[in-house]
Structure formats: structure tokens, C-alpha cells
Write a protein that holds these residues in place. Sequence first.
Motif, PDB file in Angstrom:
ATOM      1  N   HIS A 110      10.000   7.875  -3.504  1.00 62.97           N
ATOM      2  CA  HIS A 110       9.483   7.610  -2.157  1.00 62.97           C
ATOM      3  C   HIS A 110       7.988   7.294  -2.145  1.00 62.97           C
ATOM      4  N   SER A 111       7.403   7.167  -3.324  1.00 61.06           N
ATOM      5  CA  SER A 111       6.013   6.712  -3.445  1.00 61.06           C
ATOM      6  C   SER A 111       5.038   7.556  -2.621  1.00 61.06           C
ATOM      7  N   HIS A 112       5.035   8.856  -2.888  1.00 64.38           N
ATOM      8  CA  HIS A 112       4.069   9.789  -2.318  1.00 64.38           C
ATOM      9  C   HIS A 112       3.444  10.589  -3.463  1.00 64.38           C
ATOM     10  N   PRO A 113       2.188  10.999  -3.328  1.00 63.81           N
ATOM     11  CA  PRO A 113       1.644  11.940  -4.314  1.00 63.81           C
ATOM     12  C   PRO A 113       2.487  13.211  -4.341  1.00 63.81           C
ATOM     13  N   GLU A 114       2.646  13.771  -5.505  1.00 62.76           N
ATOM     14  CA  GLU A 114       3.530  14.924  -5.645  1.00 62.76           C
ATOM     15  C   GLU A 114       3.057  16.111  -4.807  1.00 62.76           C
ATOM     16  N   TRP A 115       1.748  16.311  -4.695  1.00 60.22           N
ATOM     17  CA  TRP A 115       1.255  17.460  -3.927  1.00 60.22           C
ATOM     18  C   TRP A 115       1.625  17.313  -2.447  1.00 60.22           C
ATOM     19  N   ILE A 116       1.649  16.079  -1.950  1.00 59.04           N
ATOM     20  CA  ILE A 116       2.035  15.865  -0.553  1.00 59.04           C
ATOM     21  C   ILE A 116       3.512  16.147  -0.355  1.00 59.04           C
ATOM     22  N   VAL A 117       4.344  15.765  -1.311  1.00 59.83           N
ATOM     23  CA  VAL A 117       5.778  16.066  -1.220  1.00 59.83           C
ATOM     24  C   VAL A 117       5.989  17.576  -1.141  1.00 59.83           C
ATOM     25  N   LEU A 148       0.826  -1.206   0.000  1.00 62.43           N
ATOM     26  CA  LEU A 148       0.000   0.000   0.000  1.00 62.43           C
ATOM     27  C   LEU A 148       0.861   1.257   0.000  1.00 62.43           C
ATOM     28  N   ARG A 149       1.900   1.274   0.835  1.00 63.19           N
ATOM     29  CA  ARG A 149       2.779   2.458   0.847  1.00 63.19           C
ATOM     30  C   ARG A 149       3.467   2.636  -0.505  1.00 63.19           C
ATOM     31  N   GLY A 150       3.922   1.534  -1.067  1.00 61.80           N
ATOM     32  CA  GLY A 150       4.704   1.615  -2.294  1.00 61.80           C
ATOM     33  C   GLY A 150       3.890   1.649  -3.561  1.00 61.80           C
ATOM     34  N   GLN A 151       2.593   1.796  -3.442  1.00 64.24           N
ATOM     35  CA  GLN A 151       1.706   1.689  -4.595  1.00 64.24           C
ATOM     36  C   GLN A 151       2.113   2.603  -5.743  1.00 64.24           C
ATOM     37  N   GLY A 152       2.443   3.841  -5.462  1.00 61.23           N
ATOM     38  CA  GLY A 152       2.806   4.776  -6.519  1.00 61.23           C
ATOM     39  C   GLY A 152       4.049   4.344  -7.263  1.00 61.23           C
ATOM     40  N   LEU A 153       5.087   3.951  -6.519  1.00 57.88           N
ATOM     41  CA  LEU A 153       6.338   3.505  -7.141  1.00 57.88           C
ATOM     42  C   LEU A 153       6.122   2.200  -7.901  1.00 57.88           C
ATOM     43  N   TYR A 154       5.423   1.244  -7.291  1.00 57.06           N
ATOM     44  CA  TYR A 154       5.224  -0.041  -7.962  1.00 57.06           C
ATOM     45  C   TYR A 154       4.380   0.113  -9.218  1.00 57.06           C
ATOM     46  N   ASP A 155       3.386   0.992  -9.180  1.00 54.32           N
ATOM     47  CA  ASP A 155       2.576   1.212 -10.385  1.00 54.32           C
ATOM     48  C   ASP A 155       3.413   1.808 -11.508  1.00 54.32           C
ATOM     49  N   ALA A 156       4.343   2.696 -11.151  1.00 51.84           N
ATOM     50  CA  ALA A 156       5.216   3.283 -12.176  1.00 51.84           C
ATOM     51  C   ALA A 156       6.102   2.208 -12.803  1.00 51.84           C
ATOM     52  N   ILE A 157       6.575   1.262 -11.990  1.00 59.29           N
ATOM     53  CA  ILE A 157       7.394   0.160 -12.503  1.00 59.29           C
ATOM     54  C   ILE A 157       6.538  -0.788 -13.334  1.00 59.29           C
ATOM     55  N   ASP A 182       8.387   8.078   6.469  1.00 59.46           N
ATOM     56  CA  ASP A 182       6.976   7.766   6.221  1.00 59.46           C
ATOM     57  C   ASP A 182       6.795   6.337   5.727  1.00 59.46           C
ATOM     58  N   ASN A 183       7.833   5.786   5.082  1.00 55.50           N
ATOM     59  CA  ASN A 183       7.723   4.465   4.480  1.00 55.50           C
ATOM     60  C   ASN A 183       8.251   3.346   5.375  1.00 55.50           C
ATOM     61  N   LEU A 184       8.729   3.698   6.560  1.00 53.71           N
ATOM     62  CA  LEU A 184       9.177   2.674   7.500  1.00 53.71           C
ATOM     63  C   LEU A 184       7.990   2.104   8.259  1.00 53.71           C
ATOM     64  N   ALA A 185       8.052   0.810   8.528  1.00 49.88           N
ATOM     65  CA  ALA A 185       6.992   0.191   9.323  1.00 49.88           C
ATOM     66  C   ALA A 185       7.074   0.732  10.743  1.00 49.88           C
ATOM     67  N   PRO A 186       6.026   1.394  11.243  1.00 53.81           N
ATOM     68  CA  PRO A 186       6.095   1.989  12.578  1.00 53.81           C
ATOM     69  C   PRO A 186       6.038   0.928  13.674  1.00 53.81           C
TER      70      PRO A 186
END
Length: 517
Positions: A205-212, A105-114, A236-240
Motif C-alpha cells: 500500500h506504499s506507506h512508511p512502515e511506522w505509519i502503518v 507521489l502516493r505510490g513512491q514507496g511501492l514503485y521504488d521497491a519495484i 489513503d491511496n484513492l484520489a479524493p
Amino acid sequence: MSEFGQGRSDRPRRNETNRGGGQVRRDDAGRTRNRGGSGQRQFSASAPSARGRRADPARLTAFEVLRAVAEHDAYANLVLPTRIRDHRLDRRDAGFATELTYGALRGQGLYDAILSRCVDRPLDQLDPAVLDALRLGAHQLLAMRVPNHAALDETVSLARMVIGAGASGLINAVLRKVSLKDLDTWSAELVEGVTDESAAAALVHSHPEWIVRALRQALVAHGRDASEINDLLAADNLAPVVNLVALPGIGSLEEALDNGAEVGTLVADSAYYQGGDIARLSSVREGSTRVQDAGSQLVARALAQVPLPDAGEDAYWLDLCAGPGGKAALLAALASEHGARLTANEPAEHRAELVSKALVAVDPDTWMISVRDGREYGEAEYAGGYDRVMVDAPCSGLGALRRRPESRWRKSPKDVAELTILQGELLDAALSAVRVGGVVAYVTCSPHPAETVAVVDDVLSRHSNVKLLDTGAALEAAALPGMASASRKVGDGSTIQLWPHIHRTDAMFMALLTRTA
């Protein structure tokens, strides 16, 4: 023996004719050949008769959570524990399912791009279930210590069981292409030619650009350097780690520590827990020990402990936005120790019930539940009725992205704009409800400047009888020694902003205010 039975029992021949009249080529073990991404012929990992038809329970759990998130707008942190129990996962498999779910779920943006570079059609034309399976496979291949053959075989087996044989072929072909490069290589290819730093960071880092962009702006607004953005996004991407609090005068961390928890380093009566299902601890089930981020614990303690500017009565406390009850439970326990009584207000009936459950371990004579719009506390009948008021305002939640992995993909800039009006109205109501010389804590789980410093600056400009206190000093007094500075000076007072990459907490903001007249 029938012809069909005989054909099934014999070992497949090296060269057979398929239904289309072509040659089916197999090796001595019966494995069929297929073409990899390089164009060279390769044998499949297993013979057809040996390929899995059943999904590994841990991976099936993760898949079901991703489907619930996509189809029903569910929250992963609420669905996952139920699925883990339904599939009776042991501690090891539960940990695997948790990392796979949250990581995908966190990596969704990066994985979708790949994946978009490995699929011959736009991703939105794929069956959503297929896309979720691909994301799970990509996370295993690129970010988990899972051998490539296991990630491929198990994801294909999952697809065969829950989606269908046709989809499993596509998934197998796509994930083989993904597996040809590691994550660093894929990331470098994706940002090649991208000149905008925020756009590049959003991809890697797999975040929406507006959030970055918002987080970069927030760093500067709270007195930090914009160059920290990559560290913040990585955090943000580390397991808490699960944070625990033993309610003062009520709970104990002894059971948690006996089960592998470590004593917290930021705030008293806290611990870090990595022992699996937290509900296994009886103290958690009873409510005397609670799951609560250390940042939330700190802001509650800072409000409870800060000396009142006017050392008058300190008997009535108000939590204006109490649901679902984490801060309210800690505040109620602290109020009890101070000889005060807490009113926990929550406008939504079902969330008010959650607050009531959260407070069950605290002496019922020291708290009460109110169910009303928090803005009503700005009316004359409540004026000056409280000594300490917590305004944990509804916000975008940009400070808790690591704990709510799907939330980054659901938010938009419009959410922030709509919430800032409500935040200002709730703060106005709190300043009306607090007595002269009392204290109001304005808190958000977001560092966004529009939800934090702008709200405080606006209320100070509109109310000449409101003063900002030294919030940084109050927070440091509530924290254990050695906490990194979180304060930003504003005139004679200060605000505080906690950060995941600095304090290992959610990005909590707080400003302590008092009414002078």
C-alpha cells in the motif's frame, strides 16, 4: 548533395557498421534492435527519426511538480494548479496530469521497491530527475489505463527533452523491465517471504512502515478492528473527491451543481465536485462557496450546534488555531446566524492573511483576526471570555494523507512526539479561555492515539473541573441521516473519529469538553 546530406536522406540499410566497428542491425523500417529483459532481441518501438523529442504537456506538468516537491519541499496541491495553468492544459489533460502527479507521489514507496529490482545500482545513486521520470513511467505502466507503448514512448520523450538523451536510454531499458509484469505480480514478489503483516502492508500500500503500525494502533484505540488496516491504507491511496461547502446564509451550491457536482451525503450545504479546476466557479472565487473536507465541515457544525451545558450567553466564539481559514470561515458564518462574533486567531502573520481572505464573504462585523500564540489565551486577561472555542491543533496530519500525497514520505515518529506537548498546552489555554458552562472542541486531522485520546485523557486527569461531553451525539445531530457511527464511549461522554474507508472523509478526531467550575 554532400556525403553527409546523402547519408541522412537514404533509408538506413539492414546492416551497418557503428563507430565501434560493430554491426548495427535494423529492420526494414529502420528500427534498431535492442535486448529486452528476456534476453531475446527485439526491435525498438520506433525508428530513430520518429522518436519524440518533445514532452507531452500533461506529463511535463507532472514531472515539474515532482521536481518541485523533491528539490524545494514544495506541496504538490499548491504547485500543480499553477503548472496546469502555465501549460494551458484543457480539462482532460489537467485530469491526466493530476492523476499522474498524485499517483506517482502516493505510490513512491511501492514503485521504488519495484524499480530497485530493475536497476543495476542503488536508487539513491540515480540522478533525482531520472528517478522522478521512472516513477512517472511506473505509475502509467502499472496503475493507469495507458498502453505500455505510450507510457514508454512518452516517458522517454520527456526524458530526452528535460534530462538528456543518455538518461532516456536508461529510462527506456528500466521501464521495459517494469512492463513485463503487472502490479499484482510485482506486489506478490515483493512480499514473498515477508512475515511481518505491517511490513507487507507498507510495501503493497506504499506507506512508511511506522505509519502503518501507528494507523493499526489507532484503529484499536478508537474502537475499531485492526483487520481494517488494509481497507484504510487502500482508501489513503484513492484520489479524493473535492468537497465543497456553501457558507450558511451566504453561499449557494447552485452553480457547482449546474457544473456536475453532486449533493453531499454527510453534511448539509455540501457537495462533491469532480469538474476540474475549482477556480472556474465564480462562487468559489468570491469565497461564498469553499473547498473543505466534509469531516472538517462536520466538526465545525458540531461545535456550533451543540447545546451549551449552561444555557447562558452565547455571543463570543474563538478559533484558537485558525490558519489557513477553512473552519474559521464556516464558523464565522455559523456564528453570524447565531448572533455571535468569532475571533479567528493565527500566530503566523502570513497565515493570518490567508484567514482574512477566507473570511472575506462573511459580514466583517461578525469576526475579527487575532495574531498571537494561541497559548496566550490561557492568561488571566482572557479567562472565561468565550462561550465556544475551537482548538484545531497543529498535528502530524496522518488523517489527510490522501489529500497531501507527498506528506507520508516527509513525516517521522519524532514529529508526533514534538506536537503532543503543544497540543496539550493549546487545549489547556482553551479551557482557561472558555467560560464555565461553555464548550471547547479539541480537533486533530490525525487518528494517532498520542495526538487524540491520550491528549484528552491527560487533560481530564489534570483538570477535575473539566468534563467530556457526548461528542458522538453532537456529531450525529450535525450530520445528515444515515452516517456510520464514529463515536467511542468514554465514561459518561464520548469522542469521535472519522475514517476515509468508512466515512469518505479525512481521519478527523474530535472531543467536546466543558468547564464545570
